[in-house]
Design a protein around this motif. Structure first.
Motif, PDB file in Angstrom:
ATOM      1  N   MET A 160      20.622  -8.135  30.741  1.00 30.42           N
ATOM      2  CA  MET A 160      19.793  -7.677  32.057  1.00 30.42           C
ATOM      3  C   MET A 160      18.226  -7.370  31.495  1.00 30.42           C
ATOM      4  N   LYS A 161      18.740  -6.203  30.680  1.00 33.03           N
ATOM      5  CA  LYS A 161      17.882  -5.081  30.273  1.00 33.03           C
ATOM      6  C   LYS A 161      17.089  -6.232  28.596  1.00 33.03           C
ATOM      7  N   LYS A 162      17.886  -6.801  27.769  1.00 28.56           N
ATOM      8  CA  LYS A 162      16.796  -7.493  27.039  1.00 28.56           C
ATOM      9  C   LYS A 162      16.317  -8.900  27.532  1.00 28.56           C
ATOM     10  N   LYS A 163      16.310  -9.467  28.367  1.00 27.70           N
ATOM     11  CA  LYS A 163      15.920 -10.143  29.790  1.00 27.70           C
ATOM     12  C   LYS A 163      14.831  -9.971  29.457  1.00 27.70           C
ATOM     13  N   GLN A 164      14.434  -8.802  30.424  1.00 25.01           N
ATOM     14  CA  GLN A 164      13.697  -7.325  30.840  1.00 25.01           C
ATOM     15  C   GLN A 164      12.736  -7.205  29.680  1.00 25.01           C
ATOM     16  N   VAL A 165      13.317  -7.336  29.103  1.00 27.47           N
ATOM     17  CA  VAL A 165      12.780  -6.386  27.232  1.00 27.47           C
ATOM     18  C   VAL A 165      11.289  -8.121  26.427  1.00 27.47           C
ATOM     19  N   GLU A 166      12.211  -8.471  27.238  1.00 29.61           N
ATOM     20  CA  GLU A 166      11.326 -10.239  26.497  1.00 29.61           C
ATOM     21  C   GLU A 166      10.714 -10.796  27.489  1.00 29.61           C
ATOM     22  N   GLU A 167      10.985 -10.690  28.957  1.00 27.92           N
ATOM     23  CA  GLU A 167       8.964 -11.249  29.317  1.00 27.92           C
ATOM     24  C   GLU A 167       8.124 -10.264  29.636  1.00 27.92           C
ATOM     25  N   LEU A 168       8.378  -8.938  29.288  1.00 28.19           N
ATOM     26  CA  LEU A 168       7.724  -8.001  29.162  1.00 28.19           C
ATOM     27  C   LEU A 168       6.846  -7.754  27.414  1.00 28.19           C
ATOM     28  N   ILE A 169       7.937  -8.290  26.448  1.00 26.21           N
ATOM     29  CA  ILE A 169       6.911  -9.070  25.742  1.00 26.21           C
ATOM     30  C   ILE A 169       6.012 -10.140  25.706  1.00 26.21           C
ATOM     31  N   SER A 170       6.096 -11.365  26.814  1.00 23.28           N
ATOM     32  CA  SER A 170       5.729 -12.157  26.636  1.00 23.28           C
ATOM     33  C   SER A 170       4.469 -12.420  27.492  1.00 23.28           C
ATOM     34  N   LYS A 171       4.736 -10.908  28.294  1.00 23.25           N
ATOM     35  CA  LYS A 171       3.133 -10.788  28.964  1.00 23.25           C
ATOM     36  C   LYS A 171       2.214 -10.043  28.252  1.00 23.25           C
ATOM     37  N   VAL A 172       2.241  -9.772  27.178  1.00 22.65           N
ATOM     38  CA  VAL A 172       1.440  -9.196  26.551  1.00 22.65           C
ATOM     39  C   VAL A 172      -0.172 -10.096  26.358  1.00 22.65           C
ATOM     40  N   THR A 173       0.515 -11.363  25.499  1.00 24.32           N
ATOM     41  CA  THR A 173      -0.309 -12.575  25.633  1.00 24.32           C
ATOM     42  C   THR A 173      -1.501 -12.146  26.563  1.00 24.32           C
ATOM     43  N   ASP A 174      -0.975 -12.354  27.784  1.00 23.03           N
ATOM     44  CA  ASP A 174      -1.927 -12.190  28.582  1.00 23.03           C
ATOM     45  C   ASP A 174      -2.366 -11.030  28.687  1.00 23.03           C
ATOM     46  N   ILE A 175      -1.952  -9.969  28.624  1.00 25.80           N
ATOM     47  CA  ILE A 175      -3.542  -8.951  29.024  1.00 25.80           C
ATOM     48  C   ILE A 175      -4.237  -9.029  27.580  1.00 25.80           C
ATOM     49  N   GLU A 176      -3.417  -9.813  26.652  1.00 22.44           N
ATOM     50  CA  GLU A 176      -4.537  -9.938  24.874  1.00 22.44           C
ATOM     51  C   GLU A 176      -6.052 -10.430  26.149  1.00 22.44           C
ATOM     52  N   LYS A 177      -5.431 -11.983  26.220  1.00 23.66           N
ATOM     53  CA  LYS A 177      -6.384 -12.341  26.654  1.00 23.66           C
ATOM     54  C   LYS A 177      -7.128 -12.111  27.686  1.00 23.66           C
ATOM     55  N   LEU A 178      -7.394 -11.235  28.637  1.00 27.50           N
ATOM     56  CA  LEU A 178      -7.974 -10.152  29.332  1.00 27.50           C
ATOM     57  C   LEU A 178      -8.994  -9.707  29.183  1.00 27.50           C
ATOM     58  N   ALA A 179      -7.925  -8.986  27.518  1.00 27.13           N
ATOM     59  CA  ALA A 179      -9.182  -8.135  27.294  1.00 27.13           C
ATOM     60  C   ALA A 179     -10.281  -8.266  26.172  1.00 27.13           C
ATOM     61  N   GLU A 180     -10.007  -9.786  25.568  1.00 28.08           N
ATOM     62  CA  GLU A 180     -10.796 -10.274  25.027  1.00 28.08           C
ATOM     63  C   GLU A 180     -12.072 -10.944  25.729  1.00 28.08           C
ATOM     64  N   LEU A 181     -11.809 -11.220  27.238  1.00 31.12           N
ATOM     65  CA  LEU A 181     -12.294 -11.921  27.802  1.00 31.12           C
ATOM     66  C   LEU A 181     -13.720 -10.722  28.635  1.00 31.12           C
ATOM     67  N   PHE A 182     -12.674  -9.654  28.753  1.00 29.68           N
ATOM     68  CA  PHE A 182     -13.528  -8.438  29.287  1.00 29.68           C
ATOM     69  C   PHE A 182     -14.596  -7.441  28.534  1.00 29.68           C
TER      70      PHE A 182
END
Length: 302
Positions: A1-23
């Motif tokens: 479960m922890k491993k899956k949670q980490v992988e999901e968090l890593i995948s969310k970084v892309t969305d945060i980076e795109k928002l930062a670039e847009l901002f």
């Protein structure tokens, strides 16, 4: 479960980076030259952020919300599996928080520096988070191995003397305890090394007087000077309240002090510049800065 949670968090970084670039693509900067009234204020930028509103404000709030949520979950993972890296992880978060909340001073119309710093910081956080996957995998394998061993022993009960199993388990417990003690000793040793006595300004100056110039890295100079400098600046800030000097000079000195205190890991050239400005304005206002002169000498400011 922890491993899956980490992988999901890593995948969310892309969305945060795109928002930062847009901002930082949409955020606006205004230019207000300080010399327009005939008075030039040293150490202060002519540029400032335009307060976000409308679509830009919505993007900023969305970015802050997503980053805060991501950090809260990721921080728990870091604390559990690589606690020694948590201070670095938190420090990167504090820096990024100031960036997206526009608390960092801007010195030109170009906002790319802030975007790049944010992306660089979250990239480092992502790398730390990724490193936990292998650790989680090892822990999972250990648990699986324990289950397999237990099953094997259950099947061999009729063929293997149970006293051997009990003895083996005892030995494993002893080894585990010894490892824990060694780990504790290593942590204690690290703390003692860290606390061997911070070199103060007085010690540094006295040793230099006895031995001549000492070759010390800029990083160590900052490490030794900054804590004592901060304490001196806090006292100076309190003294300013009772000083009878020009209000404009007092405001400039107070702002420079706040800027230095806020920066936890300054570059030496940046710190030299701030201390030089502080010496100039303090002398101009008629403030006695004997103690501050010692810090200027330690930083190599003539």
């Amino acid at each position: 479960m922890k491993k899956k949670q980490v992988e999901e968090l890593i995948s969310k970084v892309t969305d945060i980076e795109k928002l930062a670039e847009l901002f930082f693509q949409k955020i606006q900067v205004k230019y207000s030259p300080s010399g327009s009234s005939g008075v030039i204020v040293l150490g202060f930028s002519d540029y400032s952020w335009v307060e976000p509103n409308g679509e830009i404000l919505k993007i900023q709030l969305d970015l802050i919300d997503k980053y805060e949520d991501w950090y809260s979950q990721a921080n728990q993972i870091i604390s559990s599996f690589i606690p020694d890296r948590r201070p670095d992880f938190v420090d990167l978060y504090e820096k990024n928080k100031d960036i997206i909340e526009l608390k960092e001073q801007i010195w030109s119309q170009d906002t790319s520096k802030f975007k790049n710093n944010f992306l660089r910081n979250i990239g480092k956080q992502k790398s730390m988070l990724s490193s936990t996957i292998s650790i989680i995998g090892v822990n999972s394998d250990d648990k699986q191995n324990e289950t397999n061993i237990s099953t094997q022993y259950s099947n061999m009960n009729n063929r293997v003397d149970m006293s051997f199993y009990i003895d083996l388990k005892s030995q494993m417990t002893i080894l585990s305890q010894q490892y824990s003690r060694i780990e504790s000793d290593i942590k204690d040793l690290a703390q003692k090394i860290e606390g061997i006595g911070r070199i103060t300004i007085n010690n540094l100056n006295q040793n230099t007087a006895k031995t001549g110039n000492i070759s010390i890295s800029n990083e160590n100079i900052i490490k030794w000077v900054k804590p004592d400098l901060d304490e001196e600046l806090k006292q100076l800030k309190n003294e300013l309240k009772t000083k009878n000097i020009e209000k404009s000079d007092k405001k400039i000195i107070d702002d420079i002090i706040d800027t230095i205190l806020k920066e936890k890991h300054p570059k030496i050239d940046w710190l030299k510049d701030k201390v030089s400005k502080l010496m100039y304005w303090g002398t101009k206002a008629g403030i006695v800065l004997h103690k501050l002169k010692e810090f200027a000498d330690a930083l190599g400011i003539s």
